[in-house]
Design a protein around this motif. Structure first.
Motif, PDB file in Angstrom:
ATOM      1  N   LEU A 164       0.814  -1.224   0.000  1.00 15.86           N
ATOM      2  CA  LEU A 164       0.000   0.000   0.000  1.00 15.86           C
ATOM      3  C   LEU A 164       0.845   1.271   0.000  1.00 15.86           C
ATOM      4  O   LEU A 164       0.307   2.369  -0.120  1.00 15.86           O
ATOM      5  N   GLY A 165       2.155   1.129   0.171  1.00 15.86           N
ATOM      6  CA  GLY A 165       3.034   2.295   0.200  1.00 15.86           C
ATOM      7  C   GLY A 165       3.116   2.959   1.565  1.00 15.86           C
ATOM      8  O   GLY A 165       3.671   4.050   1.688  1.00 15.86           O
ATOM      9  N   ALA A 166       2.561   2.325   2.599  1.00 20.39           N
ATOM     10  CA  ALA A 166       2.581   2.894   3.942  1.00 20.39           C
ATOM     11  C   ALA A 166       3.898   2.640   4.660  1.00 20.39           C
ATOM     12  O   ALA A 166       4.253   3.362   5.594  1.00 20.39           O
ATOM     13  N   VAL A 167       4.618   1.600   4.249  1.00 21.97           N
ATOM     14  CA  VAL A 167       5.885   1.212   4.867  1.00 21.97           C
ATOM     15  C   VAL A 167       6.888   0.968   3.744  1.00 21.97           C
ATOM     16  O   VAL A 167       6.580   0.251   2.788  1.00 21.97           O
ATOM     17  N   PRO A 168       8.088   1.558   3.849  1.00 21.03           N
ATOM     18  CA  PRO A 168       9.093   1.295   2.813  1.00 21.03           C
ATOM     19  C   PRO A 168       9.565  -0.155   2.836  1.00 21.03           C
ATOM     20  O   PRO A 168       9.615  -0.777   3.901  1.00 21.03           O
ATOM     21  N   PRO A 169       9.935  -0.707   1.686  1.00 22.11           N
ATOM     22  CA  PRO A 169      10.487  -2.063   1.644  1.00 22.11           C
ATOM     23  C   PRO A 169      11.913  -2.076   2.199  1.00 22.11           C
ATOM     24  O   PRO A 169      12.522  -1.027   2.405  1.00 22.11           O
ATOM     25  N   LEU A 170      12.431  -3.270   2.428  1.00 20.23           N
ATOM     26  CA  LEU A 170      13.814  -3.454   2.861  1.00 20.23           C
ATOM     27  C   LEU A 170      14.612  -4.057   1.714  1.00 20.23           C
ATOM     28  O   LEU A 170      14.132  -4.953   1.022  1.00 20.23           O
ATOM     29  N   ASP A 171      15.842  -3.577   1.532  1.00 18.24           N
ATOM     30  CA  ASP A 171      16.673  -4.022   0.411  1.00 18.24           C
ATOM     31  C   ASP A 171      17.338  -5.375   0.616  1.00 18.24           C
ATOM     32  O   ASP A 171      17.741  -6.010  -0.349  1.00 18.24           O
TER      33      ASP A 171
ATOM     34  N   ALA B 197      18.219  -8.776   3.874  1.00 24.01           N
ATOM     35  CA  ALA B 197      17.959  -9.345   5.197  1.00 24.01           C
ATOM     36  C   ALA B 197      18.707  -8.597   6.298  1.00 24.01           C
ATOM     37  O   ALA B 197      18.420  -8.788   7.473  1.00 24.01           O
ATOM     38  N   PHE B 198      19.657  -7.740   5.946  1.00 25.06           N
ATOM     39  CA  PHE B 198      20.419  -6.983   6.928  1.00 25.06           C
ATOM     40  C   PHE B 198      19.978  -5.531   7.023  1.00 25.06           C
ATOM     41  O   PHE B 198      20.460  -4.790   7.867  1.00 25.06           O
ATOM     42  N   HIS B 199      19.075  -5.112   6.146  1.00 24.91           N
ATOM     43  CA  HIS B 199      18.495  -3.769   6.234  1.00 24.91           C
ATOM     44  C   HIS B 199      17.349  -3.802   7.237  1.00 24.91           C
ATOM     45  O   HIS B 199      16.640  -4.808   7.355  1.00 24.91           O
ATOM     46  N   VAL B 200      17.154  -2.684   7.954  1.00 19.30           N
ATOM     47  CA  VAL B 200      16.111  -2.603   8.973  1.00 19.30           C
ATOM     48  C   VAL B 200      15.478  -1.212   8.976  1.00 19.30           C
ATOM     49  O   VAL B 200      16.040  -0.258   8.450  1.00 19.30           O
TER      50      VAL B 200
END
Length: 85
Positions: free
Chosen positions: A40-47, A49-52
């Motif tokens: 929905l675009g409410a939360v950015p994705p993570l690039d 498994a080590f991105h947070v």
């Protein structure tokens, strides 16, 4: 390197000013990230498994701020594990 998980305390080196090191808590990792929120675009994705996503604690009335899709590393704008004592 251990994979970061939600609720763990890390350190975050700021990107602005003196690149202050602050305590931060992981608010989302690849296991806890809400896929519907991302869709929905409410939360950015993570690039990776080590991105947070982080909540970075600051002194004063503001109390802190969000940082999204933060990678591990020692340079400004990255998270790293606190030293073991």
């Amino acid at each position: 390197m251990d994979r970061p998980t939600t609720g763990r305390i890390v350190r975050y080196r700021g990107e602005q000013g003196l690149h202050a090191i602050r305590a931060a808590i992981v608010t989302a990792d690849v296991e806890t990230l809400d896929p519907e929120g991302v869709r929905l675009g409410a939360v950015p994705p993570l690039d990776s498994a080590f991105h947070v996503h982080l909540w970075v604690f600051t002194p004063g009335q503001q109390g802190g701020f969000h940082e999204y899709n933060v990678s591990p590393g020692a340079e400004p704008g990255c998270w790293f594990w606190p030293p073991r004592t």
